[in-house]
Design an enzyme around this catalytic site. Structure first.
Site, PDB file in Angstrom:
ATOM      1  CG  HIS A 324      -2.181  -0.787   1.012  1.00 27.42           C
ATOM      2  ND1 HIS A 324      -2.239  -2.146   1.255  1.00 27.42           N
ATOM      3  CD2 HIS A 324      -3.414  -0.435   0.578  1.00 27.42           C
ATOM      4  CE1 HIS A 324      -3.456  -2.586   0.988  1.00 27.42           C
ATOM      5  NE2 HIS A 324      -4.191  -1.572   0.572  1.00 27.42           N
ATOM      6  N   GLY A 325       2.011   1.240   0.562  1.00 24.16           N
ATOM      7  CA  GLY A 325       2.805   2.468   0.593  1.00 24.16           C
ATOM      8  C   GLY A 325       4.214   2.236   1.100  1.00 24.16           C
TER       9      GLY A 325
END
Length: 468
Positions: A324-325
């Site tokens: 996700h990041g």
């Protein structure tokens, strides 16, 4: 160009109008591919080379994997495909993250490390289409799919514009057969697609975008607000990210449907889940299934005993968080969900033995699950790890040094949205609307569009998941 922009509506009308006038499926697919490349190139035409290059790599390696006579050769070609795709993703998304982490590690040990940071622009949608191309190569390797000899089919699968930037994550085994089938407009459920599109538009433009300023104000100065505002902002963000992401998925599925293609459902009222396990069966379903099939099960799944099962769950969620990041707070977010899944498995075994699961416990489960999911969203949204800890303190211990307060009417808005969501999740509006006469449907749809236009935010707000 995002789905809630007027220029996208014009773009899609043009795509739709010409698509259904083309004489055969080859011309239709070629038109879709050209439009998909134009759609992506509007963001940054330079990154078109990544999509095209990735498609060529997987086209060639897919054929080589299938034609190889030995397992060693198959594994070598698969490794080449994975290395190139993951290498591109790793460079653009994680290079600076790992370099900065290495520098920090050396600093803590008193050693020096000369690093080179690069100003890297993250290509839109790279995390999503990379997972799609990986699944294509892996399915061929495991004998679940035969490779495409028609390059146009594979290129359309990778670049299909409705879901290109933020999913749903489509499997080749689901989408490629649709590309070879004959598409007929009479098989398109136009009313259902139009309703789904306006629902997604409403979620994004009227709910998510209007909540965004309140959430942004709080997370830009977390220590300036009261603990109650921390609760309000955290729950508002939970609603914001759900409406933002599920709104995109709804519109993507609707646009694909109007072109004759079926995409998988990506959300199923996840905040009504009575457990964290159920939450992950309802939230970002296409990613959950991808992680299960291509990471959790290959790691061993639940085949090697309890400890190994829990290890595999934690590893899967850690990698899911990092996907996700490129920040440690996303890793923490994934770890918290992994720990919760392990705890729920243990708890479920205890309650099943005692046969105490009933409707009351499910209601409590919904509340506890929502509380925990909101807690984890803090690490997902905060601007830094320090800020996340401050918000977590306000959320868990109800302690905050600030005196400012967010708009109290947000509580009423959240209660109203929860009630609306509860009703919509339990009624089949689509079936009711499909039975309406065309004239009645058209008038009602026109009024709905007018109301949505009045309620939508006036500011520009890209989809949250575009940054991933």
């Amino acid at each position: 160009m995002i789905f809630t922009e007027f220029r996208f509506i014009l773009f899609f009308i043009l795509v739709f109008s010409i698509y259904w006038k083309l004489p055969n499926k080859t011309w239709k697919k070629l038109w879709l591919l050209i439009c998909s490349y134009i759609f992506y190139g509007i963001w940054d035409w330079r990154f078109l080379s990544l999509i095209i290059g990735s498609t060529f790599v997987d086209y060639m390696t897919g054929l080589k994997i299938y034609d190889s006579n030995t397992q060693i050769a198959k594994k070598a070609w698969l490794t080449l495909s994975l290395s190139i795709n993951l290498g591109i993703l790793g460079f653009f998304k994680y290079y600076n993250f790992f370099v900065d982490s290495l520098v920090h590690l050396f600093d803590t040990t008193g050693l020096s490390f000369n690093s080179i940071n690069i100003n890297i622009i993250l290509p839109a949608g790279i995390s999503f289409y990379t997972l799609q191309t990986l699944s294509y190569s892996l399915d061929i390797y495991f004998g679940k799919l035969t490779p495409q000899k028609n390059f146009l089919n594979l290129a359309c699968f990778v670049a299909f514009f409705p879901q290109l930037l933020a999913g749903p994550i489509v499997r080749a085994s689901d989408f490629l057969p649709q590309l070879t089938a004959i598409q007929k407009f009479r098989n398109v459920n136009v009313k259902a697609c139009l309703v789904l599109f306006i629902v997604g538009f409403f979620k994004k433009a009227c709910i998510s975008d209007n909540l965004a300023p309140f959430v942004d104000n709080y997370f830009s100065a977390v220590d300036s607000y009261t603990a109650l505002s921390g609760w309000l902002a955290t729950m508002s963000y939970a609603v914001q990210i759900y409406c933002d992401f599920s709104g995109y998925s709804d519109m993507a599925i609707a646009c694909a449907g109007l072109l004759g293609y079926n995409l998988c459902v990506n959300f199923d009222a996840p905040y009504f889940s009575s457990s964290i396990t159920e939450f992950w069966r309802r939230w970002h379903i296409s990613l959950s299934n991808w992680l299960r099939d291509y990471l959790y099960i290959p790691l061993g799944g639940n085949r090697d005993g309890t400890i190994a099962t829990y290890r595999n769950l934690i590893i899967t969620m850690l990698i899911g968080g990092l996907w996700h990041g490129a920040a440690w707070r996303f890793v923490v977010w994934g770890a918290l969900h992994g720990i919760a899944l392990v705890c729920h498995k243990e708890w479920s075994q205890l309650w099943n033995k005692k046969s105490l699961i009933n409707q009351t416990s499910k209601i409590w489960g919904v509340g506890i699950t929502f509380y925990w999911v909101c807690f984890t969203w803090i690490f997902f949204r905060a601007n830094s790890f320090i800020d996340a800890l401050s918000v977590a303190k306000a959320y868990v211990l109800f302690q905050s040094p600030g005196s400012q307060q967010l708009e109290p009417r947000l509580w009423l808005i959240l209660v109203g949205l929860a009630a609306l969501h509860w009703v919509s999740a339990r009624m089949s509006w689509t079936q009711i609307i499909e039975k309406l006469p065309n004239q009645v449907f058209a008038i009602g749809y026109g009024y709905t569009v007018a109301v949505v236009m009045l309620l939508m935010s006036t500011g520009y707000a890209p989809f949250i998941y575009f940054q991933f």
